[in-house]
Design a protein around this motif. Structure first.
Motif, mmCIF file in Angstrom:
data_model
loop_
_atom_site.group_PDB
_atom_site.id
_atom_site.type_symbol
_atom_site.label_atom_id
_atom_site.label_comp_id
_atom_site.label_asym_id
_atom_site.label_seq_id
_atom_site.Cartn_x
_atom_site.Cartn_y
_atom_site.Cartn_z
ATOM 1 N N GLY A 173 40.746 43.827 21.798
ATOM 2 C CA GLY A 173 40.127 45.071 22.225
ATOM 3 C C GLY A 173 40.718 45.598 23.516
ATOM 4 N N LEU A 174 40.193 46.747 23.930
ATOM 5 C CA LEU A 174 40.574 47.401 25.180
ATOM 6 C C LEU A 174 39.319 47.797 25.932
ATOM 7 N N ALA A 175 39.454 47.979 27.231
ATOM 8 C CA ALA A 175 38.337 48.445 28.051
ATOM 9 C C ALA A 175 38.878 49.241 29.219
ATOM 10 N N LEU A 176 38.096 50.200 29.690
ATOM 11 C CA LEU A 176 38.394 50.897 30.932
ATOM 12 C C LEU A 176 37.647 50.202 32.064
ATOM 13 N N ALA A 177 38.294 50.101 33.201
ATOM 14 C CA ALA A 177 37.679 49.472 34.363
ATOM 15 C C ALA A 177 37.709 50.450 35.534
ATOM 16 N N PHE A 178 36.642 50.428 36.322
ATOM 17 C CA PHE A 178 36.502 51.351 37.444
ATOM 18 C C PHE A 178 36.220 50.544 38.704
ATOM 19 N N GLU A 179 37.009 50.793 39.749
ATOM 20 C CA GLU A 179 36.812 50.065 40.996
ATOM 21 C C GLU A 179 36.896 51.029 42.161
ATOM 22 N N PRO A 180 36.233 50.730 43.263
ATOM 23 C CA PRO A 180 36.278 51.632 44.423
ATOM 24 C C PRO A 180 37.697 51.781 44.953
ATOM 25 N N ALA A 181 38.025 52.979 45.357
ATOM 26 C CA ALA A 181 39.365 53.218 45.903
ATOM 27 C C ALA A 181 39.606 52.423 47.169
ATOM 28 N N THR A 182 38.528 52.018 47.834
ATOM 29 C CA THR A 182 38.649 51.242 49.071
ATOM 30 C C THR A 182 38.989 49.781 48.816
ATOM 31 N N ASP A 183 38.934 49.355 47.551
ATOM 32 C CA ASP A 183 39.263 47.970 47.208
ATOM 33 C C ASP A 183 40.781 47.817 47.177
ATOM 34 N N ASN A 184 41.329 47.215 48.215
ATOM 35 C CA ASN A 184 42.775 47.044 48.324
ATOM 36 C C ASN A 184 43.186 45.586 48.200
ATOM 37 N N THR A 185 42.378 44.795 47.497
ATOM 38 C CA THR A 185 42.669 43.373 47.366
ATOM 39 C C THR A 185 43.858 43.114 46.457
ATOM 40 N N GLY A 186 44.163 44.086 45.580
ATOM 41 C CA GLY A 186 45.244 43.880 44.622
ATOM 42 C C GLY A 186 44.804 43.156 43.376
ATOM 43 N N HIS A 187 43.533 42.797 43.302
ATOM 44 C CA HIS A 187 42.993 42.108 42.124
ATOM 45 C C HIS A 187 42.193 43.099 41.293
ATOM 46 N N HIS A 188 42.432 43.113 39.988
ATOM 47 C CA HIS A 188 41.707 44.018 39.109
ATOM 48 C C HIS A 188 40.435 43.354 38.598
ATOM 49 N N ARG A 189 39.564 44.134 38.015
ATOM 50 C CA ARG A 189 38.358 43.614 37.390
ATOM 51 C C ARG A 189 38.746 42.601 36.312
#
Length: 320
Positions: free
Chosen positions: A129-145
């Motif tokens: 499957g596929l999914a869309l992920a949404f994260e705050p623009a302020t999250d600069n950790t470089g790690h995705h959901r």
């Protein structure tokens, strides 16, 4: 250079290009030509329900999306508009390569049709499957959901929303792992995409990549005649073998819209035309003005914007 054409990716199930087909003789001729190359009927390409078999459905869907995007290009050409630089996401990158002169139209569509012969997944293979992920623009950790979670892969980076508050990503992998991630994270952080059963742009498509490799190796690529932006790396592709490499890597490597837009800006793009309907209008932030072109009624907005910005058009190229 000033006018950039951006082609979206993805394969939807809904009809594409019906209004263009009925509105322009050249578009009807294009569909008839693609039908001859692919062995599909015009109805199958344009608006009929897609097949149930997963790989056949994907193949016919890619033909539908690509011919629609190329039809938009051709209608714009009829109105005197030609791109100075091209780029696209996934399937859109291959359509852009074709229009940049790196591969003929016939070769592109015959390849997309050949993909329907891809063997199915072995019995017992986990559902994908596929999914869309949404994260705050302020999250600069470089790690995705979902980073580091088994069965979850970063498949795409689309950039910031228009308000600059949220970064949109695409995750790919095992459906059960994506569903579990969506349940565990705050509501709305990860949204599984219904009806998407192929884990594109992830290692799970290695079998498809292997199946298509001999066919792509035999395809007659040429050096692009226009600047062609890669969706896999932040660079301009200038050699035939670089384009071939993009075709090879596309099934398994993550795509990045931000890379395309940054490279287009570096190439001097002052206006981007987003071709077809696979990139939603008004959702994403771009580093230059954009106009979405999907239906005949969008042409007036395109022509008005081109005039207002004083865009200098590049010399045209004849379709091959």
């Amino acid at each position: 250079m000033s006018l950039g054409y951006l082609f979206g990716g993805g394969v939807g199930s809904e009809p594409r290009g019906v209004a263009l087909y009925h509105g322009f003789v050249g578009v009807r001729n294009l569909y008839e030509q693609v039908a001859e190359w692919t062995g599909l009927s015009v109805g199958q390409i344009l608006e009929e329900d897609l097949p149930e078999d997963v790989e056949i459905r994907q193949s016919v869907g890619t033909v539908r999306e690509s011919v629609h995007a190329i039809a938009v290009h051709d209608v714009l050409a009829e109105h005197g508009l030609r791109p100075s630089v091209l780029g696209g996401l996934s399937l859109g990158g291959m359509s852009a390569a074709c229009l940049a002169g790196a591969i003929s139209r016939r070769a592109l569509f015959e390849m997309l049709a050949y993909a329907r012969n891809t063997p199915g997944q072995p019995v017992g293979t986990p559902e994908q499957g596929l999914a869309l992920a949404f994260e705050p623009a302020t999250d600069n950790t470089g790690h995705h959901r979902g980073a580091g979670r088994p069965g979850v892969y970063l498949a795409g980076t689309f950039g910031l929303t228009t308000d600059g508050a949220t970064r949109i990503l695409m995750l790919s992998g095992e459906k059960a792992a994506l569903d579990a991630l969506a349940t565990e994270l705050p509501q709305g952080s990860v949204i599984p995409m219904p009806g998407r059963s192929i884990a594109i742009h992830s290692p799970l498509r290695a079998g498809f990549r292997t199946f298509m490799a001999p066919y792509i190796d035999a395809m007659p690529f040429q050096d692009p005649g226009l600047p062609l932006i890669s969706c896999l790396d932040r660079r301009v592709l200038v050699a035939a073998e670089e384009v071939r490499d993009m075709f090879h890597r596309n099934p398994t490597d993550p795509i990045n819209l931000v890379h395309i837009c940054e490279a287009m800006k570096d190439e001097g793009v002052r206006l981007g035309l987003v071709m077809g309907g696979s990139v939603p209008d008004g959702v994403l932030r771009f580093p230059f003005p954009v106009v979405h072109v999907d239906r005949p009624e969008h042409l007036d907005q395109v022509m008005t914007t081109v005039f207002e910005l004083g865009i200098e058009l590049a010399p045209g190229r004849s379709p091959r």
